[in-house]
Design an enzyme around this catalytic site. Structure first.
Site, short mmCIF file in Angstrom:
data_model
loop_
_atom_site.label_atom_id
_atom_site.label_comp_id
_atom_site.label_asym_id
_atom_site.label_seq_id
_atom_site.Cartn_x
_atom_site.Cartn_y
_atom_site.Cartn_z
N LYS A 35 -23.49 60.49 -66.20
CA LYS A 35 -24.75 60.27 -65.46
C LYS A 35 -25.92 60.90 -66.22
O LYS A 35 -25.72 61.68 -67.15
CB LYS A 35 -24.62 60.87 -64.06
N TYR A 253 -51.74 80.22 -75.54
CA TYR A 253 -52.50 80.17 -74.29
C TYR A 253 -52.38 81.48 -73.53
O TYR A 253 -51.28 82.06 -73.44
CB TYR A 253 -51.97 79.05 -73.39
C1 LIG Z 1 -22.04 65.81 -61.84
C2 LIG Z 1 -20.72 65.75 -61.17
C3 LIG Z 1 -19.56 66.10 -61.87
C4 LIG Z 1 -19.59 66.73 -63.25
O1 LIG Z 1 -19.86 68.11 -63.11
P1 LIG Z 1 -19.86 69.11 -64.38
O2 LIG Z 1 -20.11 70.43 -63.75
O3 LIG Z 1 -20.98 68.66 -65.25
O4 LIG Z 1 -18.56 69.00 -65.04
C5 LIG Z 1 -18.33 65.89 -61.26
N1 LIG Z 1 -18.26 65.40 -60.00
C6 LIG Z 1 -19.37 65.09 -59.27
C7 LIG Z 1 -19.21 64.57 -57.89
C8 LIG Z 1 -20.63 65.28 -59.83
O5 LIG Z 1 -21.72 65.00 -59.11
#
Ligand SMILES: *Cc1c(COP(=O)(O)O)cnc(C)c1O
Length: 358
Positions: A35, A253
């Protein structure tokens, strides 16, 4: 030569990390979470590299991410949409053979409406139960009712998500695992999935049929001692200018950094406009060769200033300094900026040129 910041994406490292996760599991299948543009590394390229390495189960949050994955990988792998379906998406789910993850009774009814004419989902569907995180997922109290209602086409996977997996000492882990096991009674024989990356490191009691690691693929998170993950990317930015300043002068800044002694400053072409966090002001670092060069003053939109006094031999315009990578650990840089590796890589904007290496 362009002066853009760049991220070399180490596709073979990502594939190696997937194999490392697989080796840490005693049986069971290792999936991949891709994702958010594969946590900023590039969704189609990363998905393809992992598919080539043997990964058959891909998890995304949104259906449009699933479409991109399907277009790149072809019909073979299973693609799960974690955030679940919306009522107007039936054609999209069917045409792309996506696996909806059903998180609520509303989503369950949505999918039930798609099944009224007896046409099953091409790859089935998954159910996500909330075992204590109270973020997303069906309540446990619905398990029996949902099990009866889904008899016509039973789920292909039951999943849940751990709230505290990065903390092996947390009592939440065992608690959630136990609650999860209690759901199975309603779904005999259906494969289970509980682990994100942190969960994989908790050990085989947690692994079940399929795991869903994300951050570990990209070299982040909190693997146990003895597990060496490789960096998923090397983020670097070129030096635009070198300047020697005197004691008493300030940098950037709001003049938040003042030299106590003569200091050699390099200005890098990267800033929060590239997704490098402003919270790294006066805290983060860049590596020039093997020399750690602290960030001086504010991170601005396009520029960062670093102390190169100890790397004077290397500091010259056009030379790239590393901000994330083998010399600049992702989680260390993130922690200095008050954040986590996930947010740092995911936040990198399109202005950072991705260069794919196999
Ligand atoms: C994002 C997500 C993962 C992956 O988690 P990591 O901590 O990056 O390994 C797994 N399961 C679900 C439901 C998620 O939303």
């Amino acid at each position: 030569m362009s002066l853009r910041p760049r991220a070399h994406i180490h596709l073979s490292n990502i594939a190696d990390n997937w194999r490392t996760l697989q080796a840490a599991q005693n049986g069971g299948v290792t999936g991949a979470v891709v994702k958010a543009d594969a946590y900023g590394h590039g969704l189609p390229q990363v998905a393809e590299a992992l598919h080539d390495a043997g990964c058959d189960h891909f998890f995304v949050a949104h259906s449009y991410e699933a479409e991109i994955t399907r277009a790149r990988l072809g019909s073979h792998p299973n693609i799960y949409v974690l955030n679940g379906p919306s009522p107007d998406e039936e054609a999209l789910y069917r045409e792309n053979a996506l696996i909806p993850v059903i998180n609520s009774s509303f989503q369950f009814r949505t999918m039930a409406d798609w099944l009224v004419d007896g046409v099953k989902m091409p790859r089935g569907f998954a159910l996500h139960f909330d075992t204590g995180m109270n973020r997303l997922g069906l309540p446990l109290s619905d398990a029996t009712e949902i099990a009866e209602a889904s008899e016509a086409q039973s789920p292909i996977l039951i999943l849940s998500h751990l709230a505290c997996s990065e903390d092996a000492e947390s009592a939440m882990n065992a608690h959630q695992a136990e609650v999860f096991s209690s759901i199975i009674a309603a779904f005999p024989g259906v494969p289970l999935s509980l682990c994100n990356s942190g969960g994989v490191w908790l050990g085989e009691d947690y692994h079940h049929a399929l795991t869903r690691p994300g951050i570990a693929l990209y070299g982040g998170g909190t693997p146990p001692k003895g597990v060496n993950l490789k960096p998923g990317m090397t983020l670097s930015a070129p030096i635009l200018q070198i300047r020697q300043i005197d004691a008493g002068e300030t940098v950037g800044y709001n003049a938040t950094w003042r030299a106590e002694q003569p200091t050699l400053i390099a200005t890098l072409a990267i800033g929060y406009g590239d997704g490098f966090p402003r919270s790294a002001s006066n805290k983060g670092f860049a590596m020039l060769g093997e020399t750690r060069c602290p960030i001086l003053g504010r991170v601005s939109m396009d520029l960062i200033t670093i102390d190169v006094t100890k790397a004077a031999d290397l500091a010259r315009p056009g030379v790239y300094a590393q901000l994330i990578g083998p010399e600049a650990a992702l989680e260390e840089q993130a922690a200095l900026a008050g954040t986590i590796g996930y947010e740092l890589t995911t936040g990198l904007t399109p202005r950072v040129k991705r260069i794919y290496e196999t």
